[in-house]
Design an enzyme around this catalytic site. Structure first.
Site, PDB file in Angstrom:
ATOM      1  CD  GLU A 117      -3.095  -0.898   2.057  1.00 20.84           C
ATOM      2  OE1 GLU A 117      -3.246   0.264   2.742  1.00 20.84           O
ATOM      3  OE2 GLU A 117      -4.064  -1.558   2.081  1.00 20.84           O
ATOM      4  CD  GLU A 130      -3.837  -5.623   4.407  1.00 17.13           C
ATOM      5  OE1 GLU A 130      -4.688  -4.761   4.703  1.00 17.13           O
ATOM      6  OE2 GLU A 130      -2.374  -5.314   4.409  1.00 17.13           O
TER       7      GLU A 130
HETATM    8  C1  NOJ Z   1      -3.814  -1.932   5.270  1.00 12.71           C
HETATM    9  C2  NOJ Z   1      -2.530  -2.080   5.810  1.00 12.71           C
HETATM   10  O1  NOJ Z   1      -1.855  -2.803   5.012  1.00 12.71           O
HETATM   11  C3  NOJ Z   1      -2.654  -2.771   7.300  1.00 12.71           C
HETATM   12  O2  NOJ Z   1      -1.458  -2.603   7.933  1.00 12.71           O
HETATM   13  C4  NOJ Z   1      -3.743  -2.200   8.184  1.00 12.71           C
HETATM   14  O3  NOJ Z   1      -3.632  -2.617   9.374  1.00 12.71           O
HETATM   15  C5  NOJ Z   1      -5.024  -2.721   7.658  1.00 12.71           C
HETATM   16  N1  NOJ Z   1      -5.269  -2.295   6.150  1.00 12.71           N
HETATM   17  C6  NOJ Z   1      -6.271  -2.245   8.121  1.00 12.71           C
HETATM   18  O4  NOJ Z   1      -6.179  -0.791   8.439  1.00 12.71           O
END
Ligand code: NOJ
Length: 437
Positions: A163, A350
């Protein structure tokens, strides 16, 4: 059911959110270790020095993932555990730790996936400007080469940077994440360097045969508040920023200058040959999406000319993160990525929702069930979606939100750090058993 035959379920975690042991066995400080020392930056005044103590409990956590029936264990590597100063001398105890994690996964029958960078830059590199300083390209290249040389014989699947837009947007533009920098120059330089570094990292990993190397991008569904011109343009700008800047340069499409005037700021940091160097034929795209945002035109907001309409005002379901709960985003983005050329395998790298401690998990189960409905639809359309990685295994350190939002399918007792499966984990275990029938 047939569609699911080759569809894989796994789980994903990140070093700075789980490992703890922040100074153990020669590890150097990362920007998150430094950032959390000023506790007012973290909502519950916590830090990640212990986190979920994955460093000492990795076997138990891997066992739990296996017990649920998950087939992939994606974890990130802490750069400052491998290179305490960001470059220079390798910390062999750091290498040994990740070898232990990898070996344990392989022994337990779950496939290890590596993320090379999930936001925890070595502080020593930040002292030199971090992602804002173009020298980071060589540091990242060197770091990835070390990971390749030590782990690529055993690990086939790699995600380079997690990200980029959130990492740089929150850390170098809004200043709400480490390293707490703000402003357009910090953002523009850093995002370009990070994207370029990722392209270089790809080449470094691909020097080794048979690796499957991709990236994981944050995707947020953006809609205009009304159909008027100003809101629609604002939505296009935010969509370009959130959902295109970190993708299209790799496809040879450049930065989305037409929709996003801010791209011109980024271009100030583009040197000769960079746009060519950015072109990257990733082996897969990792899609990560949680929320939908609605935006309206706001001429007085610098650079973006847009404002979010808060989900609370829109009277939609909102999670404890303050985000609209929007499981349909997965289908939307999978279909959108399936339209990019060249066609690539896709992963939901994710997928999850945060609840508070008290809730009984029904909302999380409902969330995953909605996601599954979308997955079935895209599979029926013949889209090459390969699997889902659950965010996340054990409730962990949610960056500036501390430990309040609970994304885990496993609960962690606050004082003992003992793990206990939540209803979602139990439901998922049952579900995974049945889809194999
Ligand atoms: C995106 C991120 O990659 C992760 O580190 C984060 O905890 C989650 N989404 C939820 O916000």
């Amino acid at each position: 059911m047939d569609d699911f035959e080759n569809f894989t379920w796994g789980v994903t975690i990140a070093a700075a959110q789980t490992e703890g042991a922040y100074l153990a066995d020669g590890k150097g400080m990362s920007i998150w270790d430094t950032f959390t020392q000023k506790s007012r930056r973290i909502k519950d005044r916590s830090n990640n020095q212990i986190a979920t103590d994955f460093y000492h409990r990795y076997k138990e956590d891997i066992d739990l993932a296996v017990d649920i029936g998950l087939k992939i264990f994606r974890f990130s590597i802490s750069w400052s555990r491998i290179l305490p100063d960001g470059s220079g001398k390798i910390n062999q105890r750091g290498i040994a730790f990740y070898n232990n994690v990898i070996d344990y996964c392989l022994k337990a029958g779950i496939e290890p996936w590596i993320t090379t960078y999930h936001w925890d830059l070595p502080q020593r590199l930040q002292d030199k400007g971090g992602w804002k300083n173009r020298e980071i390209l060589l540091d990242y290249e060197n770091y990835v080469a070390i990971l390749r040389d030590h782990f690529a014989d055993k690990v086939k699947n790699w995600i380079l940077i997690n990200e980029a837009i959130v990492c740089i947007g929150a850390g170098y533009f809004l200043g709400i994440h480490a390293p707490g920098k703000r402003g357009i120059r910090n953002f523009s330089a850093s995002i370009h360097h990070m994207l370029l570094a990722q392209a270089m990292g790809f080449k470094v990993l691909k020097e080794k045969e048979n690796l499957n190397v991709g990236t994981a991008v944050s995707c947020t569904k953006i809609e205009p508040f009304t159909n008027n011109f100003s809101d629609k343009k604002a939505a296009d700008r935010i969509d370009a920023l959130m959902n295109r800047v970190c993708i299209e340069p790799y496809l040879g499409l450049g930065y989305p200058e037409k929709e996003l005037p801010l791209s011109k700021r980024i271009k100030k940091f583009v040197q000769e040959g960079d746009m060519e160097a950015l072109k990257t034929d990733f082996d897969f795209w990792g899609i990560q999406t949680y929320a939908r945002e609605v935006v309206k035109g706001a001429w007085y907001i610098p650079y973006l000319g847009a404002m979010l309409v808060s989900p609370k005002k829109r009277e939609v379901p909102v999670s404890i993160m303050g985000w609209e709960t929007y499981p349909h985003g997965t289908q939307y983005f999978v279909e959108r990525f399936a339209r990019y050329d060249p066609k690539k395998p896709l992963w939901l790298s994710e997928c999850g929702i945060a609840l508070s401690q008290e809730e009984d998990d029904q909302e999380r189960i409902a969330y995953y069930k909605d996601v599954i409905k979308g997955v079935k639809k895209v599979l029926h359309k013949g889209i090459h979606l390969k699997g889902i990685l659950i965010w996340t295994l054990v409730d962990n350190f949610e960056w500036a939100e501390g430990y309040v939002p609970k994304f885990g399918i496993i609960k962690m007792e606050e004082n003992t750090l003992n793990r206990k499966m939540k209803k979602t984990a139990i439901w998922l275990k049952e579900y995974l058993l049945n889809i194999k029938l």
